[in-house]
Design a protein around this motif. Structure first.
Motif, short mmCIF file in Angstrom:
data_model
loop_
_atom_site.label_atom_id
_atom_site.label_comp_id
_atom_site.label_asym_id
_atom_site.label_seq_id
_atom_site.Cartn_x
_atom_site.Cartn_y
_atom_site.Cartn_z
N VAL A 1 10.72 1.81 16.76
CA VAL A 1 9.31 1.94 17.18
C VAL A 1 8.62 3.05 16.41
N GLU A 2 9.28 4.19 16.27
CA GLU A 2 8.67 5.31 15.53
C GLU A 2 8.45 4.95 14.07
N ASP A 3 9.38 4.20 13.48
CA ASP A 3 9.25 3.72 12.10
C ASP A 3 8.03 2.81 11.97
N ILE A 4 7.91 1.83 12.86
CA ILE A 4 6.77 0.91 12.83
C ILE A 4 5.47 1.68 13.04
N PHE A 5 5.46 2.57 14.03
CA PHE A 5 4.27 3.36 14.34
C PHE A 5 3.81 4.13 13.11
N ARG A 6 4.75 4.75 12.40
CA ARG A 6 4.43 5.56 11.22
C ARG A 6 3.88 4.69 10.09
N ARG A 7 4.41 3.49 9.94
CA ARG A 7 3.96 2.59 8.88
C ARG A 7 2.51 2.14 9.07
N PHE A 8 2.10 2.02 10.34
CA PHE A 8 0.78 1.44 10.63
C PHE A 8 -0.30 2.48 10.95
N ASN A 9 0.09 3.76 11.04
CA ASN A 9 -0.88 4.78 11.45
C ASN A 9 -0.80 6.02 10.57
N ASP A 10 -1.94 6.65 10.40
CA ASP A 10 -1.99 7.96 9.74
C ASP A 10 -1.71 8.99 10.83
N ALA A 11 -0.42 9.18 11.12
CA ALA A 11 -0.02 9.90 12.33
C ALA A 11 0.35 11.35 12.03
N THR A 12 0.06 12.22 12.99
CA THR A 12 0.48 13.61 12.91
C THR A 12 1.96 13.71 13.33
N PRO A 13 2.63 14.82 12.99
CA PRO A 13 4.00 15.00 13.47
C PRO A 13 4.12 14.93 15.00
N SER B 1 -2.60 10.55 24.73
CA SER B 1 -3.95 10.06 25.02
C SER B 1 -3.90 8.54 25.12
N ARG B 2 -4.93 7.97 25.71
CA ARG B 2 -4.99 6.51 25.85
C ARG B 2 -4.92 5.83 24.48
N GLU B 3 -5.65 6.39 23.50
CA GLU B 3 -5.67 5.81 22.15
C GLU B 3 -4.26 5.85 21.53
N LEU B 4 -3.59 7.00 21.64
CA LEU B 4 -2.25 7.12 21.07
C LEU B 4 -1.26 6.22 21.81
N LYS B 5 -1.38 6.16 23.12
CA LYS B 5 -0.49 5.31 23.93
C LYS B 5 -0.63 3.85 23.49
N ASP B 6 -1.86 3.41 23.23
CA ASP B 6 -2.09 2.03 22.79
C ASP B 6 -1.45 1.77 21.42
N LYS B 7 -1.52 2.75 20.53
CA LYS B 7 -0.93 2.58 19.20
C LYS B 7 0.60 2.51 19.29
N ILE B 8 1.18 3.37 20.13
CA ILE B 8 2.63 3.35 20.32
C ILE B 8 3.04 2.03 20.98
N LYS B 9 2.25 1.56 21.93
CA LYS B 9 2.54 0.29 22.61
C LYS B 9 2.51 -0.88 21.62
N LYS B 10 1.57 -0.82 20.68
CA LYS B 10 1.50 -1.88 19.66
C LYS B 10 2.78 -1.90 18.82
N ALA B 11 3.25 -0.71 18.41
CA ALA B 11 4.51 -0.62 17.65
C ALA B 11 5.68 -1.10 18.50
N ASP B 12 5.66 -0.76 19.78
CA ASP B 12 6.70 -1.17 20.72
C ASP B 12 6.75 -2.70 20.84
N THR B 13 5.58 -3.33 20.88
CA THR B 13 5.50 -4.79 21.00
C THR B 13 6.00 -5.48 19.75
N ILE B 14 5.68 -4.89 18.58
CA ILE B 14 6.18 -5.44 17.32
C ILE B 14 7.71 -5.36 17.30
#
Length: 201
Positions: free
Chosen positions: A61-73, A126-139
């Protein structure tokens, strides 16, 4: 004389984590990694010589999340730790969560806050971050379902949607032995921690 039920779990580190009032001081990375590497996704109903652990799922999930987002550490750390409460309460499959209801979510949120505070993160994303992580989780769930859990692509698309811009060959989907998943989880945690320290002024 009635005896109060025990509401804490003893960890291998020696910590006693109270499920009703978890303290960040009783949260240890070694306990999280050890526990998650031994909790099976999909109730263990997956192909392979090893269970597909929650620790390995978190890495995916963290790998997918990182690939799809300009994420902070910090964002990456919350993605890696998104299922951390399961080192205490296990991985309850979604159909059963809906049966159990709100009590489970309340315990899960308290544990999430304790874990996040232990590592210097906000109690909850945050709600926005939670949604992005959830999207990676679903993938991740789509690929786990089709590669490991016996779902047809048609079934998986119905429940998880069709992932775009990523394929199973890009991900660590082959189930790992528990000790290997535990090691990789700790290594990724330390790598993100190094980035977090470097990002601080």
């Amino acid at each position: 004389m009635s005896k109060e039920p025990r509401a804490w779990q003893r960890m291998l580190s020696g910590r006693r984590l109270d499920l009703l009032d978890p303290s960040p001081l009783d949260v240890e990375l070694t306990d999280i990694a050890h526990g998650l590497a031994r909790v099976a996704r999909w109730n263990g109903q997956t192909c392979g010589n090893h269970a597909f652990s929650v620790a390995q799922h978190c890495l995916v999930v963290e790998d997918i999340f990182r690939r799809f987002n300009d994420a902070t550490p910090d964002d990456c750390m919350m993605a890696l730790l998104h299922d951390a409460p399961e080192y205490v309460i296990g991985d309850m499959i979604s159909p059963f969560k809906s049966v159990v209801g709100g009590g489970y979510k309340a315990v899960e949120k308290r544990l999430e806050a304790a874990v996040h505070l232990r590592f210097g993160l906000p109690p909850h994303p945050s709600r926005e971050l939670k949604d992005k992580i959830k999207k990676a989780d679903t993938i991740a769930a789509y690929f786990e379902a089709t590669c490991l859990a016996g779902f047809t692509p048609v079934e998986a698309r119905k429940f998880f949607g069709q992932p775009r811009g990523i394929s199973k060959d890009m991900l660590l989907i082959e189930p790992l032995p528990a000790l290997e998943a535990q090691r990789l989880f700790c290594e990724r945690f330390e790598a993100i921690e190094t980035m977090r320290r470097s990002a601080k002024p």
